[in-house]
Design a protein around this motif. Structure first.
Motif, PDB file in Angstrom:
ATOM      1  N   VAL A 137     -61.732  15.513 -11.124  1.00  0.00           N
ATOM      2  CA  VAL A 137     -62.598  16.964 -10.020  1.00  0.00           C
ATOM      3  C   VAL A 137     -62.519  16.370  -8.699  1.00  0.00           C
ATOM      4  O   VAL A 137     -62.862  15.289  -8.377  1.00  0.00           O
ATOM      5  N   LEU A 138     -62.435  17.286  -7.696  1.00  0.00           N
ATOM      6  CA  LEU A 138     -62.499  17.428  -6.819  1.00  0.00           C
ATOM      7  C   LEU A 138     -63.525  18.012  -5.687  1.00  0.00           C
ATOM      8  O   LEU A 138     -63.583  19.270  -5.658  1.00  0.00           O
ATOM      9  N   LYS A 139     -64.694  17.491  -5.373  1.00  0.00           N
ATOM     10  CA  LYS A 139     -65.569  18.238  -4.326  1.00  0.00           C
ATOM     11  C   LYS A 139     -65.445  18.653  -3.764  1.00  0.00           C
ATOM     12  O   LYS A 139     -64.799  17.999  -2.248  1.00  0.00           O
ATOM     13  N   LEU A 140     -65.718  20.118  -3.310  1.00  0.00           N
ATOM     14  CA  LEU A 140     -65.020  20.245  -2.146  1.00  0.00           C
ATOM     15  C   LEU A 140     -66.414  20.760  -1.278  1.00  0.00           C
ATOM     16  O   LEU A 140     -67.306  20.569  -1.451  1.00  0.00           O
ATOM     17  N   LYS A 141     -66.493  21.155  -0.063  1.00  0.00           N
ATOM     18  CA  LYS A 141     -67.916  21.090   0.343  1.00  0.00           C
ATOM     19  C   LYS A 141     -68.490  22.217   0.097  1.00  0.00           C
ATOM     20  O   LYS A 141     -67.714  23.310  -1.001  1.00  0.00           O
TER      21      LYS A 141
ATOM     22  N   THR B 224     -70.181  22.494 -15.440  1.00  0.00           N
ATOM     23  CA  THR B 224     -68.576  22.569 -14.920  1.00  0.00           C
ATOM     24  C   THR B 224     -67.511  21.336 -14.688  1.00  0.00           C
ATOM     25  O   THR B 224     -66.500  21.327 -15.525  1.00  0.00           O
ATOM     26  N   GLU B 225     -68.517  20.441 -13.715  1.00  0.00           N
ATOM     27  CA  GLU B 225     -67.959  19.851 -12.881  1.00  0.00           C
ATOM     28  C   GLU B 225     -67.314  18.378 -14.648  1.00  0.00           C
ATOM     29  O   GLU B 225     -66.812  18.017 -14.971  1.00  0.00           O
ATOM     30  N   LYS B 226     -68.650  18.615 -15.275  1.00  0.00           N
ATOM     31  CA  LYS B 226     -68.698  17.574 -16.718  1.00  0.00           C
ATOM     32  C   LYS B 226     -68.176  17.625 -17.667  1.00  0.00           C
ATOM     33  O   LYS B 226     -67.219  17.096 -18.030  1.00  0.00           O
ATOM     34  N   SER B 227     -67.572  19.277 -17.654  1.00  0.00           N
ATOM     35  CA  SER B 227     -66.794  20.165 -19.107  1.00  0.00           C
ATOM     36  C   SER B 227     -65.220  19.718 -18.427  1.00  0.00           C
ATOM     37  O   SER B 227     -64.547  19.230 -19.074  1.00  0.00           O
TER      38      SER B 227
ATOM     39  N   SER C 284     -59.543  25.577 -21.192  1.00  0.00           N
ATOM     40  CA  SER C 284     -60.675  26.930 -21.133  1.00  0.00           C
ATOM     41  C   SER C 284     -62.445  26.320 -21.515  1.00  0.00           C
ATOM     42  O   SER C 284     -63.248  27.479 -21.748  1.00  0.00           O
ATOM     43  N   ALA C 285     -62.410  24.822 -21.746  1.00  0.00           N
ATOM     44  CA  ALA C 285     -63.410  24.036 -22.265  1.00  0.00           C
ATOM     45  C   ALA C 285     -64.452  25.273 -21.070  1.00  0.00           C
ATOM     46  O   ALA C 285     -66.206  25.136 -21.846  1.00  0.00           O
ATOM     47  N   PRO C 286     -65.035  24.901 -19.645  1.00  0.00           N
ATOM     48  CA  PRO C 286     -65.460  25.018 -19.042  1.00  0.00           C
ATOM     49  C   PRO C 286     -65.839  26.118 -19.170  1.00  0.00           C
ATOM     50  O   PRO C 286     -66.769  26.637 -18.563  1.00  0.00           O
ATOM     51  N   PHE C 287     -65.136  27.489 -19.328  1.00  0.00           N
ATOM     52  CA  PHE C 287     -65.225  29.004 -19.846  1.00  0.00           C
ATOM     53  C   PHE C 287     -66.387  29.285 -20.743  1.00  0.00           C
ATOM     54  O   PHE C 287     -65.708  30.298 -21.031  1.00  0.00           O
ATOM     55  N   GLN C 288     -66.340  28.668 -21.869  1.00  0.00           N
ATOM     56  CA  GLN C 288     -66.969  29.322 -22.644  1.00  0.00           C
ATOM     57  C   GLN C 288     -67.933  29.228 -23.426  1.00  0.00           C
ATOM     58  O   GLN C 288     -68.905  29.674 -24.278  1.00  0.00           O
ATOM     59  N   PHE C 289     -69.505  29.359 -22.429  1.00  0.00           N
ATOM     60  CA  PHE C 289     -70.680  29.366 -21.844  1.00  0.00           C
ATOM     61  C   PHE C 289     -70.604  30.972 -21.855  1.00  0.00           C
ATOM     62  O   PHE C 289     -69.981  31.676 -21.317  1.00  0.00           O
ATOM     63  N   GLU C 290     -71.900  31.396 -22.256  1.00  0.00           N
ATOM     64  CA  GLU C 290     -72.172  32.849 -22.327  1.00  0.00           C
ATOM     65  C   GLU C 290     -72.867  33.364 -21.045  1.00  0.00           C
ATOM     66  O   GLU C 290     -72.944  33.775 -20.566  1.00  0.00           O
TER      67      GLU C 290
ATOM     68  N   THR D   3     -77.577  25.687 -13.404  1.00  0.00           N
ATOM     69  CA  THR D   3     -76.820  24.170 -14.250  1.00  0.00           C
ATOM     70  C   THR D   3     -75.358  24.651 -14.200  1.00  0.00           C
ATOM     71  O   THR D   3     -74.589  24.284 -14.534  1.00  0.00           O
ATOM     72  N   VAL D   4     -74.690  25.674 -13.452  1.00  0.00           N
ATOM     73  CA  VAL D   4     -73.314  26.204 -13.784  1.00  0.00           C
ATOM     74  C   VAL D   4     -72.160  24.980 -13.304  1.00  0.00           C
ATOM     75  O   VAL D   4     -71.570  24.137 -14.236  1.00  0.00           O
TER      76      VAL D   4
END
Length: 461
Positions: free
Chosen positions: A197-201, A186-189, A169-175, A181-182
């Protein structure tokens, strides 16, 4: 738990632990794409978004066919529009309402809801991508199978996809969402929560007028579809069929019904804006040509009035028609209702279409408007107009059969008898290749002259 979720679970859970969640809004003017609407207007923004939704769902239907082990869920808002969605966007997915005060909470609750059903690998995507592809879903599931967390960066700083193999749930708690910056946040969270995390294209979302500008002349956004339906039945006899097709039209698409002479079209006040009625000389080839002449779309789909195309048919037709190497396309044939004998007839028809490139008209022929006239249209007025037309088109490109079924009524087989009807069709095909005249073929098949009353009631298909 809703009945649709229960049905999806009982049907698919034995075979899969993978799910795709699609987030969408109902495409209503003034309710979608506010930043885009500020530059192009609310009506145009809704039109663009509806095409984006239909294209995304078409890609998902392709993905489902290639990966039947994956279950699809469409999470939508507002919650009171489910009947509209079921009518206008039918497909191999279950509709579920989004729940939550902000986008992050709605994503988190949707993911948790699907995990609670027993799914182990979940991929959430939106409907904003300029170029949605099934390959990005494959990449996401491959990452999840390796214990990685796929995250797809959008060029505006957000993300277009996230995959999880457990609730987080952590990455989705921001309002606050919709900023540049999203993705980084999200990557850091996700990493702070113990996920690799695997960064896609990187992909382009369509949120602003400048994002849409490169798509303005893209085939999916520019070209319109005209469905041409010849019929000898009165308007009230085909109205339910037409209203079944109409909700699946894309913006600007139309249905042109070519009535045979002597039949009165509906009054203007009874007509839908997407359905037009014309009157033509009697004869399916002549009626098809009249409908094509009246059509305003750059893509033509020719349907019999008892042949129901598959869900997402407008997407499939567009996907094939954009290929300049393909001159004419068709669907896979199925009968509804069917029997084992009819299934055998359908299998032979599909084999014939694949091996020899000779589908019949009840498989839903379609082509680009320019190809239709280059091929000379339907040159035979009464019978074998479909076979002759396809033969002319084959000189200009490939014939391609879509692996989705169009369901045709078996009325003519029941009326004439399955064996008799099948033998007659093949005998007529042989006589056509031997050079018998179209009028002669008609008299042999129907036992009367083409211009006699009550003709054309149960053509070959």
């Amino acid at each position: 738990m809703s009945s649709s979720v229960s049905d999806a679970r009982s049907r698919d859970m034995a075979a899969t632990a993978r799910a795709v969640l699609v987030f969408m809004r109902v495409p209503e003017a003034g309710q979608v794409k506010s930043r885009l609407a500020a530059g192009v207007g609310v009506e145009e923004a809704a039109r663009i978004y509806q095409i984006m939704v239909r294209r995304t769902l078409g890609v998902l239907s392709d993905f489902k066919r290639s990966r039947p082990d994956v279950t699809l869920f469409v999470f939508f808002t507002p919650a009171d529009r489910v009947e509209i969605l079921q009518k206008h966007y039918p497909g191999p997915w279950s509709f579920l309402p989004q729940v939550g005060h902000h986008l992050g909470e709605r994503m988190d609750r949707a993911l948790r809801q699907v995990f609670a059903l027993g799914f182990q690998h979940t991929v959430l995507v939106g409907t904003d991508l300029a170029h949605p592809e099934g390959a990005i879903l494959e990449d996401a599931f491959h990452a999840l199978e390796k214990g990685l967390t796929p995250l797809g960066p959008a060029r505006d700083g957000g993300f277009y996809l996230v995959g999880l193999h457990r609730p987080c749930s952590a990455p989705f708690q921001f309002e606050e969402w919709g900023t540049d910056t999203v993705y980084g946040r999200t990557e850091k969270s996700l990493a702070a929560s113990g996920l690799q995390v695997l960064k896609l294209k990187e992909k382009q979302d369509v949120d602003r007028p400048e994002d849409f500008e490169p798509l303005r002349d893209h085939f999916f956004f520019k070209e319109k579809l005209s469905i041409v339906i010849p019929t000898v039945r009165p308007p009230e006899a085909v109205s339910s069929f037409l209203h079944r097709l109409e909700p699946q039209l894309w913006p600007g698409d139309e249905i042109v019904v070519a009535l045979s002479e002597g039949i009165t079209p509906p009054r203007n006040e009874e007509e839908s804006a997407s359905i037009r009625w014309i009157v033509s000389r009697r004869g399916r080839g002549m009626q098809l040509n009249a409908g094509a002449r009246a059509a305003e779309g750059s893509i033509l789909l020719f349907l019999h009035d008892d042949s129901v195309p598959p869900h997402q048919f407008a997407y499939h037709v567009r996907k094939i028609s954009q290929d300049p190497a393909v001159s004419v396309g068709c669907f896979q044939l199925a009968f509804s209702p069917s029997t084992p004998a009819l299934d055998l007839i359908a299998r032979w028809a599909n084999l014939r279409a694949g091996l020899f490139g000779l589908p019949y008209g009840d498989q839903g022929l379609f082509c680009r408007h320019a190809v239709f006239w280059e091929a000379g249209g339907f040159r035979n007025p009464f019978l074998m107009e479909d076979v002759d037309f396809v033969r002319q088109c084959k000189k200009r490109g490939r014939v391609l059969k879509i692996p989705e079924s169009i369901h045709t009524s078996p009325h003519r087989y029941f009326k004439r008898g399955l064996l008799r009807a099948s033998l007659q069709n093949h005998c007529l095909m042989l006589l056509y290749f031997l050079g018998m005249s179209n009028r002669g073929l008609y008299r042999l098949y129907y036992g009367r002259d083409p211009q006699e009353p009550d003709a054309h009631r149960d053509g070959m298909g």
